[in-house]
Design a protein around this motif. Structure first.
Motif, PDB file in Angstrom:
ATOM      1  N   ARG A  99      13.065 -14.327  13.388  1.00 13.19           N
ATOM      2  CA  ARG A  99      11.709 -13.356  13.656  1.00 13.19           C
ATOM      3  C   ARG A  99      11.501 -13.978  15.093  1.00 13.19           C
ATOM      4  NH1 ARG A  99       8.161 -11.596  10.145  1.00 13.19           N
ATOM      5  NH2 ARG A  99       9.033 -12.528   8.540  1.00 13.19           N
ATOM      6  N   ALA A 100      12.002 -15.499  15.540  1.00 14.60           N
ATOM      7  CA  ALA A 100      11.229 -15.810  16.781  1.00 14.60           C
ATOM      8  C   ALA A 100      12.444 -15.357  17.963  1.00 14.60           C
ATOM      9  CB  ALA A 100      10.827 -17.663  17.024  1.00 14.60           C
ATOM     10  N   THR A 105      10.610  -8.504  21.536  1.00 15.62           N
ATOM     11  CA  THR A 105      11.534  -7.399  22.349  1.00 15.62           C
ATOM     12  C   THR A 105      11.773  -5.891  21.228  1.00 15.62           C
ATOM     13  OG1 THR A 105      13.236  -7.710  19.902  1.00 15.62           O
ATOM     14  CG2 THR A 105      12.484  -9.853  21.687  1.00 15.62           C
ATOM     15  N   PRO A 106      12.317  -4.410  21.437  1.00 16.44           N
ATOM     16  CA  PRO A 106      11.719  -3.579  21.002  1.00 16.44           C
ATOM     17  C   PRO A 106      12.445  -3.483  19.276  1.00 16.44           C
ATOM     18  CG  PRO A 106      12.523  -3.060  23.517  1.00 16.44           C
ATOM     19  CD  PRO A 106      13.051  -4.449  23.440  1.00 16.44           C
ATOM     20  N   LEU A 107      13.938  -4.648  19.695  1.00 13.77           N
ATOM     21  CA  LEU A 107      14.260  -4.902  18.453  1.00 13.77           C
ATOM     22  C   LEU A 107      13.418  -4.793  16.901  1.00 13.77           C
ATOM     23  CD1 LEU A 107      17.643  -6.587  19.395  1.00 13.77           C
ATOM     24  CD2 LEU A 107      17.123  -4.034  19.118  1.00 13.77           C
ATOM     25  N   ALA A 108      12.400  -5.910  17.633  1.00 19.13           N
ATOM     26  CA  ALA A 108      11.649  -6.390  16.514  1.00 19.13           C
ATOM     27  C   ALA A 108      10.997  -5.484  15.360  1.00 19.13           C
ATOM     28  CB  ALA A 108      10.767  -6.963  16.926  1.00 19.13           C
ATOM     29  N   ALA A 109      10.606  -4.563  16.002  1.00 16.21           N
ATOM     30  CA  ALA A 109      10.058  -3.627  14.849  1.00 16.21           C
ATOM     31  C   ALA A 109      11.183  -2.875  13.887  1.00 16.21           C
ATOM     32  CB  ALA A 109       9.639  -2.201  15.699  1.00 16.21           C
ATOM     33  N   ARG A 110      12.883  -2.995  13.830  1.00 19.86           N
ATOM     34  CA  ARG A 110      13.551  -2.452  13.080  1.00 19.86           C
ATOM     35  C   ARG A 110      14.276  -3.096  11.938  1.00 19.86           C
ATOM     36  NH1 ARG A 110      17.693  -0.154  18.082  1.00 19.86           N
ATOM     37  NH2 ARG A 110      15.913   0.114  19.664  1.00 19.86           N
TER      38      ARG A 110
END
Length: 301
Positions: A99-100, A105-110
């Motif tokens: 998670r950290a 990053t744009p990937l976090a929401a995925r």
């Protein structure tokens, strides 16, 4: 649960010191740093595997054994902004590491996170187009039951991809001049014996004397296939490669139980190979050739 950065401690397990749970894929003694080091070492192969899997943008994936998140990152890139990845691991600390890494990053929401074990997947309601598990299933007491449980999370037509088998890293000449020829071959045999005694036998395991293609078929999957990806490098090695190769040898010098499995001459040779002050220090040799084969087995629901 073990995680996918096990370094063939079967590494496979892997070694991060979180035990042999059933959710991610590493064995005794692995730390976050070594798992991240393994991710860096395998980064190019991860990309090749992702390309071969040819994920459809907007699809969904479950990673059973997220480890330090190197493959999670590449899965999240591949499925695109409309896709979703669930990172599953028995160890909450490792999920926090992933998670950290993705935060900001744009990937976090995925990516979403679930602490859990492959032996207890009944409470997962989602069904996925891909379930990925790296060097985890071989740790389970009943490997076919593990395959069946993971396959049960697939949507119709979905695929289960297991990173298992392959060949361990090799980089020494057959004759290194300070022990009998064939040191790496003897380490290979000792590793199989160590894994059988310390992992398989300790779980009251169901013996399964068949290959991974059959395990996928026996687990209810069809259209089974496999592909092997080659890791190969020559000097000068990167710092990541040197650290990885060093870990392959040091596990035999730093673990008393492993040391006890080897004869005196091989222990003495390994001590010299891993000692930077020795004239036989392994990374002082110009003739190393690193090869490793990473195999992925795929079955369809």
């Amino acid at each position: 649960m073990t995680s996918h950065h096990d370094e063939h401690e079967h590494e496979h397990g892997h070694e991060h010191g979180h035990g042999h749970g059933h959710g991610h894929g590493h064995e005794h003694g692995y730390t976050g740093d070594s798992l991240r080091g393994n991710d860096a070492y395998y980064a190019a192969v991860y990309r090749e595997i992702i390309d071969w899997l040819d994920l459809v943008p907007g699809s969904s994936a479950l990673e059973a054994g997220a480890g330090a998140g190197g493959f999670t990152w590449q899965l999240a890139e591949a499925i695109g902004p409309n896709g979703r990845v669930t990172a599953l691991d028995v160890n909450q600390e490792l999920l926090d590491v992933v998670r950290a890494m993705l935060e900001g990053t744009p990937l976090a929401a995925r990516v979403s996170y679930r602490q859990g074990d492959i032996s207890n997947l009944a409470d997962i309601p989602e069904r996925y187009s891909l379930v990925w598990s790296s060097r985890t299933v071989h740790h389970l007491p009943d490997q076919v039951a593990g395959v069946r449980a993971l396959g049960g999370l697939l949507a119709p037509g979905g695929r289960l991809a297991l990173r298992e088998g392959g060949t361990r890293p090799h980089f020494l000449p057959d004759d290194i001049g300070i022990s009998a020829p064939g040191l790496e071959a003897r380490l290979e045999i000792a590793n199989v014996q160590w894994f059988a005694a310390n992992v398989r036998d300790t779980h009251d395991a169901v013996r399964y004397p068949y290959g991974w293609t059959q395990a996928l078929r026996d687990g209810g999957l069809s259209d089974v296939t496999a592909k092997t990806f080659l890791v190969e490098s020559l000097p000068p090695f990167s710092d990541v490669e040197i650290a990885y190769m060093g870990r392959q040898l040091k596990r035999w010098t730093e673990d008393e139980e492993r040391r006890a499995m080897l004869d005196h001459d091989d222990v003495h040779a390994l001590d010299q190979l891993t000692d930077p002050a020795s004239e036989h220090f392994v990374f002082g040799r110009p003739d190393l050739h690193l090869t490793e084969a990473v195999t992925v087995y795929v079955g369809q629901a």
